[in-house]
Scaffold this active site. Structure first.
Site, PDB file in Angstrom:
ATOM      1  N   ASP A   1       0.994  -1.185   0.009  1.00  0.00           N
ATOM      2  CA  ASP A   1      -0.005   0.071  -0.126  1.00  0.00           C
ATOM      3  C   ASP A   1       0.869   1.822  -0.131  1.00  0.00           C
ATOM      4  OD1 ASP A   1       0.610   0.600   3.108  1.00  0.00           O
ATOM      5  OD2 ASP A   1      -1.484   0.172   3.711  1.00  0.00           O
TER       6      ASP A   1
ATOM      7  N   GLU B   1      -6.350   1.820  -0.457  1.00  0.00           N
ATOM      8  CA  GLU B   1      -4.408   2.095  -1.133  1.00  0.00           C
ATOM      9  C   GLU B   1      -4.177   1.057  -1.327  1.00  0.00           C
ATOM     10  OE1 GLU B   1      -3.554   3.628   2.956  1.00  0.00           O
ATOM     11  OE2 GLU B   1      -5.213   3.308   1.814  1.00  0.00           O
TER      12      GLU B   1
END
Length: 296
Positions: A174, A217
């Site tokens: 991420d 994300e």
């Protein structure tokens, strides 16, 4: 692999074909963000359609960064033309900011955080069916596969690897300090970062591998027939690729790094949730160790 098109319900319209040559039907289809309006189509049958957050508009999209009256689609001759209405965050066609531009079949229109696809032509019904199916397996923002498809694919690959004793590795990563990107530069900048990650990584995938957006994300890569010793260099290459080139958005230069966790399938526990958990543990170990690194 399961037919994921059967897992989501959409209203599928019948499109009337105009008898005039070159005056084929056209629609705008909402392809992002996910939610009850995903897949909704708006037929372009009148001279002007206005897009914005106001409920009385022809295309009401009440999502973040969409202006009250954001843009309009107008008929000029046989062409449909998109025009920005001095919106706060701009109107984009295929990632290019526009004030006024004719639309062609397949154009991607972005207003705020919403993304629509323009479809037109004599094959519009087939195009709409294809787009609806695509929504069930692909993330509309990043263009990579979505979590639902990833889980199905991972289950299939684990079963195959366990049966033939082929190695299988999962890479989970991420964006470091992603909340700060959103807080400092706005959520549209955050979306631009995620979209750019997808664009950079897609060409790096082999046909047998899978890149997917896991959520927010967070992304995952399934590396088929690949042991940990091969996945670690891959993850390190990805890390350096993201770190080495800033992302440009709306005149801003965003320096982005990612943290990655790598886990290899354990044939004693060949379950998707175990492999995901192992990669997740290593991802957060990378975060705790200072970010911008690979742990596996």
């Amino acid at each position: 692999m399961a037919d994921l098109s059967k897992t989501m319900a959409f209203e599928v319209p019948a499109f009337a074909k105009d008898k005039e040559d070159g005056d084929a039907p056209a629609v705008m289809v909402l392809v992002y963000p996910p939610g009850p309006s995903l897949g909704r189509r708006h037929s372009l049958t009148t001279g002007t359609l206005t897009i914005g957050r106001l409920p009385e508009l022809d295309i009401c999209i009440d999502v973040e960064a969409v202006s009250r009256q954001h843009a309009k689609v107008i008929k000029e001759g046989k062409a449909w033309v998109l025009e920005d209405l001095n919106s706060t965050n701009g109107t984009y066609v295929n990632d290019e900011r526009v004030s006024k531009r004719p639309l062609v079949d397949g154009d991607i229109v972005r207003v705020g955080k919403a993304i629509l696809k323009f479809l037109s032509g004599s094959n519009i019904e087939a195009s709409y069916h294809e787009e609806i199916y695509r929504m069930t397996i692909v993330d509309g923002l990043t263009g990579v596969h979505n979590k639902r498809y990833f889980l199905d694919f991972l289950g299939q690959e684990i079963a195959r690897s366990a049966r033939h004793r082929f190695p299988l590795t999962l890479v989970m990563f991420d964006v470091d300090h992603f909340k700060k990107v959103n807080d400092t530069h706005g959520h549209l900048a955050g979306d631009a970062v995620l979209k750019e990650l997808g664009r950079r990584l897609r060409p790096r995938m082999r046909r047998e591998d899978l890149l997917a957006r896991y959520g927010g994300e967070e992304f995952v890569v399934v590396l088929s027939n690949t042991p940990r010793s091969g996945a670690i260099p891959f993850a390190e290459d990805v890390r350096m690729m993201i770190e080495s080139e800033p992302i440009h958005f709306d005149g801003k230069v965003l320096s982005i790094t990612i943290s990655l966790g790598v886990a290899e399938l354990d044939f004693e526990k060949p379950l998707p949730e175990d492999l995901i958990a192992a990669a997740d543990v290593n991802l957060y170990a990378a975060k705790r160790a200072g970010r911008n690194r690979v742990v596996g």
